[in-house]
Motif scaffolding. Structure first.
Motif, PDB file in Angstrom:
ATOM      1  N   GLY A  18       0.819  -1.216   0.000  1.00 15.69           N
ATOM      2  CA  GLY A  18       0.000   0.000   0.000  1.00 15.69           C
ATOM      3  C   GLY A  18       0.843   1.252   0.000  1.00 15.69           C
ATOM      4  N   LEU A  19       1.908   1.263   0.791  1.00 14.57           N
ATOM      5  CA  LEU A  19       2.805   2.419   0.836  1.00 14.57           C
ATOM      6  C   LEU A  19       3.503   2.618  -0.510  1.00 14.57           C
ATOM      7  CD1 LEU A  19       4.253   4.689   2.334  1.00 14.57           C
ATOM      8  CD2 LEU A  19       5.912   3.003   3.157  1.00 14.57           C
ATOM      9  N   ILE A  20       4.020   1.514  -1.086  1.00 13.16           N
ATOM     10  CA  ILE A  20       4.701   1.621  -2.382  1.00 13.16           C
ATOM     11  C   ILE A  20       3.732   2.090  -3.459  1.00 13.16           C
ATOM     12  CG2 ILE A  20       5.853   0.302  -4.210  1.00 13.16           C
ATOM     13  CD1 ILE A  20       7.054  -1.465  -2.023  1.00 13.16           C
ATOM     14  N   PHE A  21       2.502   1.569  -3.433  1.00 10.89           N
ATOM     15  CA  PHE A  21       1.514   1.990  -4.435  1.00 10.89           C
ATOM     16  C   PHE A  21       1.216   3.481  -4.312  1.00 10.89           C
ATOM     17  CE2 PHE A  21      -2.863   2.869  -5.697  1.00 10.89           C
ATOM     18  CZ  PHE A  21      -2.852   2.402  -7.012  1.00 10.89           C
ATOM     19  N   THR A  22       1.144   3.988  -3.082  1.00 13.35           N
ATOM     20  CA  THR A  22       0.902   5.421  -2.887  1.00 13.35           C
ATOM     21  C   THR A  22       2.033   6.247  -3.498  1.00 13.35           C
ATOM     22  OG1 THR A  22      -0.297   4.972  -0.838  1.00 13.35           O
ATOM     23  CG2 THR A  22       0.476   7.228  -1.184  1.00 13.35           C
ATOM     24  N   LEU A  23       3.270   5.837  -3.233  1.00 10.56           N
ATOM     25  CA  LEU A  23       4.413   6.548  -3.808  1.00 10.56           C
ATOM     26  C   LEU A  23       4.406   6.446  -5.331  1.00 10.56           C
ATOM     27  CD1 LEU A  23       7.178   5.423  -1.284  1.00 10.56           C
ATOM     28  CD2 LEU A  23       6.000   7.640  -1.375  1.00 10.56           C
ATOM     29  N   TYR A  24       4.027   5.284  -5.835  1.00 11.41           N
ATOM     30  CA  TYR A  24       3.924   5.094  -7.290  1.00 11.41           C
ATOM     31  C   TYR A  24       2.853   6.005  -7.882  1.00 11.41           C
ATOM     32  CZ  TYR A  24       2.891   2.655 -11.702  1.00 11.41           C
ATOM     33  OH  TYR A  24       2.648   2.349 -13.029  1.00 11.41           O
ATOM     34  N   ALA A  25       1.704   6.105  -7.195  1.00  9.96           N
ATOM     35  CA  ALA A  25       0.635   6.995  -7.666  1.00  9.96           C
ATOM     36  C   ALA A  25       1.108   8.447  -7.686  1.00  9.96           C
ATOM     37  CB  ALA A  25      -0.606   6.848  -6.786  1.00  9.96           C
ATOM     38  N   SER A  61      -7.866   2.499  -0.497  1.00  8.53           N
ATOM     39  CA  SER A  61      -8.310   2.523   0.897  1.00  8.53           C
ATOM     40  C   SER A  61      -8.936   1.205   1.312  1.00  8.53           C
ATOM     41  CB  SER A  61      -9.302   3.666   1.124  1.00  8.53           C
ATOM     42  OG  SER A  61     -10.493   3.461   0.392  1.00  8.53           O
ATOM     43  N   GLY A  62      -9.683   0.580   0.383  1.00 12.83           N
ATOM     44  CA  GLY A  62     -10.293  -0.701   0.715  1.00 12.83           C
ATOM     45  C   GLY A  62      -9.257  -1.768   1.011  1.00 12.83           C
ATOM     46  N   ILE A  63      -8.199  -1.823   0.175  1.00 10.41           N
ATOM     47  CA  ILE A  63      -7.162  -2.839   0.360  1.00 10.41           C
ATOM     48  C   ILE A  63      -6.339  -2.558   1.611  1.00 10.41           C
ATOM     49  CG2 ILE A  63      -5.031  -3.771  -0.625  1.00 10.41           C
ATOM     50  CD1 ILE A  63      -6.300  -3.302  -3.402  1.00 10.41           C
ATOM     51  N   VAL A  64      -5.882  -1.305   1.759  1.00  6.99           N
ATOM     52  CA  VAL A  64      -5.023  -0.969   2.892  1.00  6.99           C
ATOM     53  C   VAL A  64      -5.789  -1.078   4.210  1.00  6.99           C
ATOM     54  CG1 VAL A  64      -3.645   0.856   3.967  1.00  6.99           C
ATOM     55  CG2 VAL A  64      -3.514   0.486   1.509  1.00  6.99           C
ATOM     56  N   ALA A  65      -7.054  -0.614   4.229  1.00  9.89           N
ATOM     57  CA  ALA A  65      -7.837  -0.708   5.464  1.00  9.89           C
ATOM     58  C   ALA A  65      -8.089  -2.157   5.861  1.00  9.89           C
ATOM     59  CB  ALA A  65      -9.158   0.032   5.297  1.00  9.89           C
ATOM     60  N   ALA A  66      -8.298  -3.022   4.859  1.00  8.99           N
ATOM     61  CA  ALA A  66      -8.520  -4.433   5.166  1.00  8.99           C
ATOM     62  C   ALA A  66      -7.262  -5.086   5.737  1.00  8.99           C
ATOM     63  CB  ALA A  66      -8.967  -5.173   3.907  1.00  8.99           C
ATOM     64  N   ARG A  67      -6.079  -4.588   5.301  1.00  8.32           N
ATOM     65  CA  ARG A  67      -4.811  -5.163   5.772  1.00  8.32           C
ATOM     66  C   ARG A  67      -4.320  -4.495   7.050  1.00  8.32           C
ATOM     67  NH1 ARG A  67      -6.579  -7.881   2.362  1.00  8.32           N
ATOM     68  NH2 ARG A  67      -5.628  -8.584   0.414  1.00  8.32           N
ATOM     69  N   THR A  68      -4.619  -3.204   7.217  1.00  7.02           N
ATOM     70  CA  THR A  68      -4.136  -2.461   8.389  1.00  7.02           C
ATOM     71  C   THR A  68      -5.325  -1.835   9.130  1.00  7.02           C
ATOM     72  OG1 THR A  68      -3.719  -0.493   7.004  1.00  7.02           O
ATOM     73  CG2 THR A  68      -1.888  -2.014   7.331  1.00  7.02           C
ATOM     74  N   SER A  69      -5.591  -0.533   8.860  1.00 11.04           N
ATOM     75  CA  SER A  69      -6.703   0.156   9.507  1.00 11.04           C
ATOM     76  C   SER A  69      -7.050   1.402   8.703  1.00 11.04           C
ATOM     77  CB  SER A  69      -6.348   0.561  10.937  1.00 11.04           C
ATOM     78  OG  SER A  69      -5.290   1.509  10.935  1.00 11.04           O
ATOM     79  N   ALA A  70      -8.240   1.952   8.943  1.00 15.49           N
ATOM     80  CA  ALA A  70      -8.660   3.173   8.251  1.00 15.49           C
ATOM     81  C   ALA A  70      -7.733   4.354   8.557  1.00 15.49           C
ATOM     82  CB  ALA A  70     -10.109   3.500   8.611  1.00 15.49           C
ATOM     83  N   PRO A  71      -7.313   4.581   9.827  1.00 19.23           N
ATOM     84  CA  PRO A  71      -6.404   5.704  10.089  1.00 19.23           C
ATOM     85  C   PRO A  71      -5.100   5.631   9.295  1.00 19.23           C
ATOM     86  CG  PRO A  71      -7.360   4.947  12.145  1.00 19.23           C
ATOM     87  CD  PRO A  71      -7.764   3.961  11.097  1.00 19.23           C
TER      88      PRO A  71
END
Length: 491
Positions: free
Chosen positions: A52-59, A253-263
């Motif tokens: 999720g972090l890498i995808f954000t940086l890629y975006a 957000s759906g993928i990252v929240a499912a793996r970690t949390s909404a915050p």
């Protein structure tokens, strides 16, 4: 600028694209088998967060490439799309490597920076859609309270929109944009401190008010740069950035929240916003404020075009608010988590972007905006009806594609109506009220529906009924006005 610096945006994109592709393969072919076959769910949690972090940086690197390289928008769309396809990043990288010398950085057009701000604003909105109602429930909120929490953002957004519209005409766009960007980043960080439904409601309300500063100022600037008789296609380009946000935001957000949390989702978005805020201060501080400050503010005037634009804005976002509130709960009844609802919401965004970046965008220069408004409302109404009646979730992909076509007709049409019904001297105020109607629509579509003590399926049907009623009302109004003009014309 040296060749080395000119190549920096495309090289960053390539490196982060490869990292994103590798992390996706690790997630799919190592972490997920470890979870389901070896009983090690922590593998997916850790790798999912890293991906999720890498995808954000890629975006962000895609946004930077669009801003600095100024390539055709379909390149950015393609770069986003391959991130969801195993090995897709590697195929794209091979092609980019061959053409690297043709993808050199250029001076930044101010308009593209404003597009980036619009993109961030809607990323902020769309990342909330798949997770907010379920996040509120995880804190102990009831179904009704969860609806209020979802709608609190847009309720407060109304006041921020109106205030920002007036300030944009008086003091210029820069100060309004800066206040909105800084405040939004701080509020996104504050979600990490929430530990109760009451506290979440307060944060959502303040977040909505501050976030409401950005859009009226940004859209006023874009509208004032539009060429005559090209307003439809110009707004389609603007809508493409909204559509890309609709693709990236819910899925991410759906993928990252499912793996970690909404915050965690909100912290990542805040980091991206902080980078954009710095860029905005560097490039827009003098140019935009100086230009806007010379512009005289005039009173806002209501007319038929403005009224239709406001009505269309309200109904469009009523539909969006209903989706934000109902879709995660609807698919949850079938045993799916937030990642599936996020994917469904991304489908309509993908359809919208395809329509807006291809030659189909020129259609909106030829079609009458009121006709586009009615077609869009009709398709949205049918889509909501089908979501309430059909229980086979596999068909939901097609329904959300139909919803995307309706959105694509509606968004440029209401913006063109507003532009033609205003002038540069009062357009800031007009966009302030315009996005206030956007916000009120979300409130009515989430919190308003939450007040109705009935089933989720019935609420989808109620939403459909309102949209179809709006379509019929506008059709009758158009026919009445056309008949009056025909009777008053000389024989």
């Amino acid at each position: 600028m040296s060749i080395r610096k000119q190549k920096l945006p495309i090289q960053c994109l390539r490196v982060l694209g490869l990292l994103d592709g590798i992390s996706l393969l690790v997630l799919l072919f190592i972490a997920m088998p470890l979870k389901y076959w070896a009983g090690m769910p922590l593998a997916v949690t850790i790798v999912g967060a890293i991906h999720g972090l890498i995808f954000t940086l890629y975006a962000l690197s895609i946004a930077a490439a669009q801003l600095f390289i100024q390539w055709k928008l379909y390149w950015s769309v393609l770069a986003v799309a391959v991130a969801f396809i195993p090995f897709g990043n590697f195929v794209l990288d091979r092609y980019l490597k061959k053409r690297e010398d043709s993808f050199l950085a250029k001076p930044i057009p101010l308009l593209w920076l404003v597009y980036s701000i619009i993109f961030f604003t809607f990323i902020d909105l769309f990342t909330q859609l798949p997770v907010m109602s379920t996040y509120a429930e995880s804190l102990g909120a009831s179904l009704t309270v969860a609806g209020f929490i979802v709608g609190a953002y847009s309720l407060a957004n109304t006041g921020g929109n109106i205030l920002a519209g007036n300030l944009t005409d008086r003091i210029g766009a820069f100060k309004v944009l800066a206040a909105g960007l800084i405040g939004t980043c701080l509020l996104l960080v504050s979600y990490s401190l929430v530990d109760s439904p009451a506290m979440l409601l307060v944060v959502r309300f303040v977040h909505g008010f501050i976030g409401g500063f950005i859009v009226p100022a940004a859209f006023t600037f874009v509208a004032n740069q539009s060429k005559k008789n090209k307003e439809g296609s110009q707004n389609a380009v603007t809508g493409a950035f909204v559509g890309v946000a609709a693709i990236v935001g819910p899925a991410f957000s759906g993928i990252v929240a499912a793996r970690t949390s909404a915050p965690t989702v909100f912290l990542i978005v805040a980091a991206a916003g902080a980078v954009l805020t710095v860029i905005t201060f560097i490039f827009m501080r003098k140019l935009v404020f100086k230009k806007d400050a010379e512009q005289k503010s005039l009173p806002f005037v209501w007319n038929n075009q403005v009224g239709l634009s406001f009505a269309g804005a309200f109904l469009l976002m009523f539909s969006q608010g209903a989706l934000a509130y109902l879709l995660p709960l609807r698919v949850g009844k079938f045993g799916y988590d937030s990642s599936f609802s996020g994917t469904l919401l991304s489908v309509f965004g993908l359809v919208v972007v395809c329509i807006f970046v291809l030659r189909t965008k020129n259609l909106f220069d030829r079609i009458a905006p009121q006709t586009g408004l009615m077609i869009g409302l009709l398709l949205l109404g049918v889509s909501q009806l089908l979501l309430g009646l059909i229980d086979d979730v596999r068909i939901y992909y097609g329904i959300m594609a139909l919803y995307g076509i309706g959105f694509a007709f509606l968004f440029p049409s209401i913006n063109v109506l507003l532009m033609r019904g205003t002038t540069k001297e009062n357009r800031g105020k007009a966009y302030g009220y315009f996005y206030a109607f956007f916000s009120l629509g979300v409130v009515a579509g989430s919190s308003g529906l939450g007040l109705l003590q009935t089933t989720i399926e019935t609420l989808f049907i109620v939403t459909s009924g309102l949209l179809l009623f709006g379509t019929l009302s506008m059709l009758l109004l158009k026919r009445t006005r056309d008949r009056g003009m025909h009777m008053s014309s000389p024989s």
